[in-house]
Design a protein around this motif. Structure first.
Motif, short mmCIF file in Angstrom:
data_model
loop_
_atom_site.label_atom_id
_atom_site.label_comp_id
_atom_site.label_asym_id
_atom_site.label_seq_id
_atom_site.Cartn_x
_atom_site.Cartn_y
_atom_site.Cartn_z
N PRO A 1 0.80 -1.24 0.00
CA PRO A 1 0.00 0.00 0.00
C PRO A 1 0.83 1.28 0.00
O PRO A 1 0.27 2.37 0.04
N VAL A 2 2.13 1.17 -0.01
CA VAL A 2 3.00 2.36 -0.06
C VAL A 2 3.89 2.26 -1.28
O VAL A 2 4.21 1.17 -1.75
N GLY A 3 4.28 3.41 -1.84
CA GLY A 3 5.16 3.46 -3.00
C GLY A 3 6.53 4.01 -2.63
O GLY A 3 6.70 4.64 -1.58
N PHE A 4 7.48 3.77 -3.50
CA PHE A 4 8.85 4.21 -3.26
C PHE A 4 9.20 5.29 -4.28
O PHE A 4 8.84 5.22 -5.45
N SER A 5 9.94 6.29 -3.78
CA SER A 5 10.35 7.42 -4.62
C SER A 5 11.81 7.72 -4.34
O SER A 5 12.25 7.70 -3.19
N PHE A 6 12.58 8.01 -5.41
CA PHE A 6 14.00 8.27 -5.27
C PHE A 6 14.31 9.72 -4.95
O PHE A 6 15.34 10.01 -4.34
N LYS A 7 13.44 10.63 -5.36
CA LYS A 7 13.77 12.05 -5.23
C LYS A 7 12.51 12.82 -4.87
O LYS A 7 11.41 12.27 -4.83
N GLY A 8 12.71 14.13 -4.62
CA GLY A 8 11.58 15.00 -4.37
C GLY A 8 11.16 15.04 -2.92
O GLY A 8 11.75 14.42 -2.03
N THR A 9 10.08 15.77 -2.68
CA THR A 9 9.58 15.92 -1.31
C THR A 9 8.98 14.62 -0.79
O THR A 9 8.91 14.42 0.42
N PHE B 1 9.32 8.90 -9.01
CA PHE B 1 8.72 7.68 -8.48
C PHE B 1 9.29 6.50 -9.26
O PHE B 1 9.50 6.57 -10.47
N VAL B 2 9.53 5.43 -8.56
CA VAL B 2 10.17 4.27 -9.18
C VAL B 2 9.23 3.66 -10.21
O VAL B 2 8.12 3.24 -9.89
N SER B 3 9.68 3.64 -11.45
CA SER B 3 8.91 3.01 -12.53
C SER B 3 9.71 1.96 -13.27
O SER B 3 9.13 1.14 -13.97
N VAL C 1 5.86 -3.66 -9.57
CA VAL C 1 4.57 -3.90 -10.22
C VAL C 1 4.67 -3.44 -11.67
O VAL C 1 5.14 -2.33 -11.95
N PRO C 2 4.23 -4.25 -12.65
CA PRO C 2 4.34 -3.83 -14.05
C PRO C 2 3.56 -2.54 -14.33
O PRO C 2 2.46 -2.34 -13.79
N ASN C 3 4.18 -1.69 -15.14
CA ASN C 3 3.56 -0.44 -15.60
C ASN C 3 3.19 0.50 -14.47
O ASN C 3 2.29 1.33 -14.62
N THR C 4 3.85 0.39 -13.35
CA THR C 4 3.57 1.31 -12.25
C THR C 4 4.25 2.64 -12.49
O THR C 4 5.33 2.71 -13.06
N GLN C 5 3.59 3.69 -12.06
CA GLN C 5 4.15 5.04 -12.11
C GLN C 5 4.28 5.64 -10.73
O GLN C 5 4.65 6.80 -10.59
N LYS C 6 3.95 4.86 -9.71
CA LYS C 6 3.95 5.36 -8.34
C LYS C 6 4.90 4.59 -7.44
O LYS C 6 4.79 4.65 -6.23
N GLY C 7 5.82 3.85 -8.02
CA GLY C 7 6.80 3.14 -7.22
C GLY C 7 6.23 1.99 -6.42
O GLY C 7 6.73 1.69 -5.33
N GLN C 8 5.21 1.32 -6.95
CA GLN C 8 4.60 0.22 -6.22
C GLN C 8 5.37 -1.07 -6.47
O GLN C 8 5.81 -1.35 -7.58
N VAL C 9 5.50 -1.85 -5.41
CA VAL C 9 6.17 -3.14 -5.49
C VAL C 9 5.29 -4.19 -4.82
O VAL C 9 4.41 -3.88 -4.01
N TYR C 10 5.55 -5.43 -5.18
CA TYR C 10 4.87 -6.55 -4.52
C TYR C 10 5.55 -6.83 -3.18
O TYR C 10 6.66 -6.36 -2.92
#
Length: 984
Positions: free
Chosen positions: A305-313, A584-586, A464-473
């Protein structure tokens, strides 16, 4: 009516069943994070469900927080496994006995715990000799029957109540003949448990089955106490032994995991913990069911339920893991934050170990440990239930269970988790690092015969395939154990590793690469066919023979090398830009095993480019060249006739030094390039190693060019390393080419145009034949008629030319065009070969050489004949070998092919771009630049060393430059009939 009611009932039941099934299929195995300190006074921490449970009436939490005890002034009336019943003491007897089961009048004051206190040095006696409660302290013999149920304690100084299992089983302190005594407990044999258990531990890697002292002592008692009394510690101990047995089970032997499964099925009616169906009440959670096929649903059904991001706020790269830690005896020890050395056996600094839990950083820690260190540091195994902490904004922490894939797990002697097919996996829970206990044979204090070590622990995240919000299994932890037969602990060692890897589905990228390769490969075939057709026309050969096929293959090798080069450079830049610059990790980098196909493409590009480069080199070293001297004698000279007194008057000889000078200049420009190779190597090495661009190739999300020496340095990605190296080499090369073309050639020196000017000043034209009937012509005929002159006349001629007081240098009147591409007739080429044949025969087989002929005279005669012949052709003196001058069509320039075949007349195409440089290094800069790039990258990929790659690339450039100079000088001497001694 009944039918309608029945139909409604079936429909309702189906809807409820589908809803339940949907909830189950979408279930994420997460729990609320709680620890003993969170439970308070009225609740205790249940080590089985890892949650707080409220105590019963008149009860408070114990000091450890892991159980309940009676309040002050209350005694234990009944204790049955996990529960107790408390009763208040009568007013006359305010004290509670030390064991908590009785009330007694105290001879002195009561303590804070409601129990009697005696003065220092005295012994409190609460029962008489028969174990009956006394009004006051008194030493009496212990009574093993009702109501005392007492027995001497371990020291023999006081009477204490017998262990509850004895009293519950036999109503005495003696375990009856019909009961079973094991592990210090007494109980009636449970019907569902076998009477005998397999206490042997199988170490399959060393093919040994060892009777374990620990299993012999505690396996059956733990299973029986867990089943009969719901003893949580015993249940945890039973689960630990199953983990020590590698989660393996058998339908033949009554091993630890089979006993665990038996208890699990027998207690199914008691419900589950934390609303997770696999987690039985009072039992540790070890399995995700007992049927294969659930792994894909557990791992890839629903993302975190949480996404990962490399940069930004909204940067989020922290992976927080927390583990519930248990002792081998089933005691809950503590909650631990995973990140130090708890799951990593290799010693390292905390900063470097914590780097493992930065999302996107490919972490791997490896070392070799001594067996003696493991024996001393891990006398007993410690067990971990690992959870991923999920922290949403403005919400409480949640713990997501991290599934475990035990590679050593077996079922009936067959390994179940070795393959890559996820549908065959059995996912489990709980792991240990080092087991030095189960391999002890004689006693628990003896040296183990075999130890088991987690030699490879890997935590994997899948995007997760085609994710734009850094979602992982949900992550998967994979562990591989090694069995070590202990022979000499001081010398034995074991290699261990701990790693984190991140994967994504690479199938889409692979398909796109294949499509690009197919499309560009088709274009390369067409282009190679056009070049082969052009080559056939330029050699005036209409037949398709073996030579034609070989030529096509060579052309196709070069074009296909460019295709592979474009694809590999594009792939490297794609991963470099999109991985390092994403918010966001894509996308995630391919694993090292997934890079093998890319390396094959790079190898193909390099091998094919070598073929193209060597072919280009061979063509340049075999080109036909001749210098046409237009100079004519300007007067008569007297010559004495040997053997007589007479003198002859003849034309003054024309100086050969102008031809030698032009030949030397041509020899010098054979290997000039549009870049400086030495500067290229130094600049690339400077930016990669000194500036730090090589750090962009590390397998982590950081884009920093500088790294702290104390920080963890992840391994390199071969794709990123290739992308950085090739981009750096190409960028610096292109910058040099632009600078050389725009500034250096215009404002400093242009050696190609200077050579054309030198030909005009020297009154010498150059004929170059790169093919049998195709080549280049540099018109160097002086507009002044003569070049053999003194300094004054030469300066006067140059001044007149600068002031436009004479004709233009072009081949045609009123034209400045001096360079041409020429397509000659077969008749002209035949005559050329006939003149040069005596010289060519001299270098051929000895049987064709005329021994009586003077080689020097032959060369001189051939030179003058060829000079007069070519000069007359240029002057249109031969009608049957005449030529025309025209411009090339745009399409002819684009495809590099002439549409008109020279049958009756040769064709001179105006060429202002000086394309005669195609027979020099200068005109093949693209091939050389790509070849150097591939050479540098291939050496680096093989050695992982930019410095070595730079040194070898420089040496390679030097070697081929020497070859081109040496063999080019020899070819120049043989084709122009200029003595090699004058080529300096």
């Amino acid at each position: 009516m009944a039918t309608g009611t029945l139909r409604a009932f079936v429909c309702s039941f189906s809807i409820i069943f589908l809803l339940k099934l949907n909830v189950f299929s979408c279930q994420q195995f997460s729990i609320s994070f709680q620890q003993p300190s969170d439970c308070g006074v009225e609740s205790y921490f249940d080590i089985s469900s890892l949650s707080c449970v409220k105590c019963g009436p008149n009860q408070v939490s114990s000091k450890s927080g892991l159980a309940c005890e009676c309040q002050t002034g209350f005694r234990v009336l009944v204790r049955n496994g996990a529960s107790i019943t408390c009763q208040q003491c009568p007013d006359a007897n305010q004290g509670v006995t030390q064991d908590g089961y009785g009330c007694i009048r105290c001879p002195g004051n009561l303590g804070e715990n409601g129990k009697c206190q005696c003065p220092k040095g005295s012994v409190l006696v609460e029962r008489d000799g028969n174990g009956n409660p006394l009004n006051e302290a008194r030493c009496e013999a212990c009574n093993a029957t009702e109501p005392a149920f007492s027995a001497p304690d371990a020291t023999g100084n006081r009477c204490v109540r017998c262990e509850d299992s004895f009293i519950n089983s036999s109503l005495s302190c003696v375990c009856g003949a019909s009961n079973v005594q094991a592990g210090g407990m007494c109980f009636s044999p449970p019907n569902v448990l076998p009477t005998s258990v397999a206490s042997n531990v199988i170490f399959s890697q060393v093919t040994l089955s060892i009777p374990s002292a620990w299993f012999s002592s505690f396996l059956y008692s733990s299973a029986a106490a867990c089943l009969s009394f719901s003893n949580r510690t015993a249940c945890q101990s039973l689960g630990n032994m199953c983990v020590m047995n590698m989660h393996s089970s058998s339908t033949i032997n009554n091993d630890a995991c089979r006993l665990y499964n038996t208890v699990d099925k027998a207690t199914a009616a008691q419900g589950s913990s934390q609303d997770i169906s696999y987690w039985r009440t009072n039992l540790p959670w070890l399995y995700y069911g007992y049927q294969p096929g659930s792994a894909s649903r557990i791992l890839q059904n629903e993302p975190l339920p949480v996404g990962f991001s490399f940069k930004g706020t909204q940067k989020n790269t922290n992976i927080e893991l927390r583990a519930a830690v248990y002792s081998v005896r089933g005691e809950f020890l503590r909650w631990e934050s995973v990140g130090g050395g708890n799951l990593q056996l290799c010693p390292d600094t905390p900063t470097r170990q914590q780097s493992a839990f930065t999302f996107g950083t490919a972490y791997k820690q490896s070392c070799v440990l001594s067996v003696s260190e493991l024996l001393n540091g891990y006398p007993e195994p410690v067990f971990y239930d690992v959870f991923l902490v999920i922290q949403k904004p403005q919400e409480d922490k949640r713990l997501l269970a991290v599934p475990l894939l035990n590679i050593n797990q077996q079922f009936n002697g067959q390994f179940t988790n070795e393959g890559s097919n996820m549908n065959n996996w059995y996912l489990t829970r709980r792991l240990m690092l080092v087991d030095t206990l189960s391999g002890r044979e004689m006693s628990l204090s003896s040296t183990p015969k075999v130890i088991r070590v987690a030699t490879n622990i890997k935590i994997g995240f899948q995007l997760v395939p085609n994710t734009q919000k850094g979602q992982v299994y949900p992550p998967l932890m994979t562990v591989t154990y090694s069995d070590i037969l202990v022979t000499d602990p001081s010398t034995q060692t074991v290699a261990v590793s701990f790693s984190l890897e991140y994967t994504m589905d690479q199938e889409e990228a692979r398909v796109k690469t294949d499509i690009a390769l197919g499309v560009l490969g088709g274009v390369a075939v067409v282009h190679s066919l056009l070049k082969t057709a052009s080559w056939k026309r330029r050699i005036a050969s209409p037949l398709i023979d073996l030579q034609t096929i070989m030529k096509f293959l060579v052309f196709y090798a070069g074009d296909l090398a460019n295709v592979f080069f474009i694809i590999t450079v594009g792939t490297g830049l794609y991963w470099l830009i999109f991985f390092k610059a994403q918010l966001f990790v894509s996308v995630l980098l391919p694993l090292p095993a997934q890079e093998e196909r890319f390396i094959v493409y790079v190898g193909c590009a390099f091998a094919l480019k070598i073929v193209q480069f060597l072919h280009k080199l061979f063509v340049q070293l075999t080109v036909d060249i001749f210098f046409i001297d237009w100079e004519r004698p300007r007067g008569k000279a007297s010559k004495h006739v040997e053997g007589s007194a007479e003198t002859k008057s003849q034309a003054s000889p024309v100086s050969i030094w102008r031809t030698y000078f032009v030949a030397n200049e041509w020899n010098e420009i054979q290997t000039i390039r549009k870049i400086n190779p030495t500067f290229q190597v130094i600049a690339v090495l400077f930016f990669l190693e000194v500036v730090g661009f090589s750090n962009l190739a590390l397998r982590d999300p950081s884009s920093d060019l500088r790294r702290s020496p104390e920080a963890y340095t992840p391994p390199y990605s071969l794709i990123l390393r290739y992308g950085v190296a090739s981009a750096m080499w190409l960028c610096i090369g292109l910058i040099q080419v632009i600078f050389f073309t725009v500034f250096h050639e215009r404002f400093v020196e242009d050696k190609i145009r200077q050579f054309v000017d030198l030909c005009s000043i020297s009154n010498i034209s150059v004929l170059l034949l790169s093919h049998r009937c195709f080549g280049y012509y540099i018109h160097g005929r002086s507009v002044h008629g003569h070049a053999d002159t003194n300094m004054d006349e030469m300066n006067t001629n140059l001044k007149r030319e600068a002031e436009n007081l004479c004709g233009q240098r072009g081949l045609l009147p009123n034209s400045d065009t001096q360079t041409f591409q020429i397509s000659i007739t077969n008749r002209l080429r035949t005559q050329y070969d006939r003149i040069i044949e005596p010289i060519s025969r001299r270098s051929g087989p000895s049987r064709l050489v005329d021994a009586s002929a003077n080689p020097c005279e032959q060369s001189t005669r051939a030179y003058h004949t060829m000079n007069r012949f070519l000069g007359s052709v240029i002057d249109h003196a031969h009608r049957e070998m005449d030529y025309i001058v025209k411009d090339k069509l745009l399409f002819e320039r684009l495809i590099g092919m002439e549409f008109i075949e020279p049958l009756d007349k040769s064709i001179f195409y105006n060429d202002d771009s000086h394309s005669f440089a195609d027979v020099l290094f200068y005109g093949n800069e693209a091939v050389l630049l790509v070849f150097d790039t591939l050479f540098f990258c291939v050496v680096d990929l093989g050695s992982q060393n930019f410095i070595l790659a730079a040194v070898l690339t420089y040496l390679q450039q030097l070697v081929f430059r020497l070859i081109r100079n040496g063999m080019g000088r020899r070819n120049l001497a043989s084709k122009t009939l200029v003595d090699r001694r004058f080529l300096i």
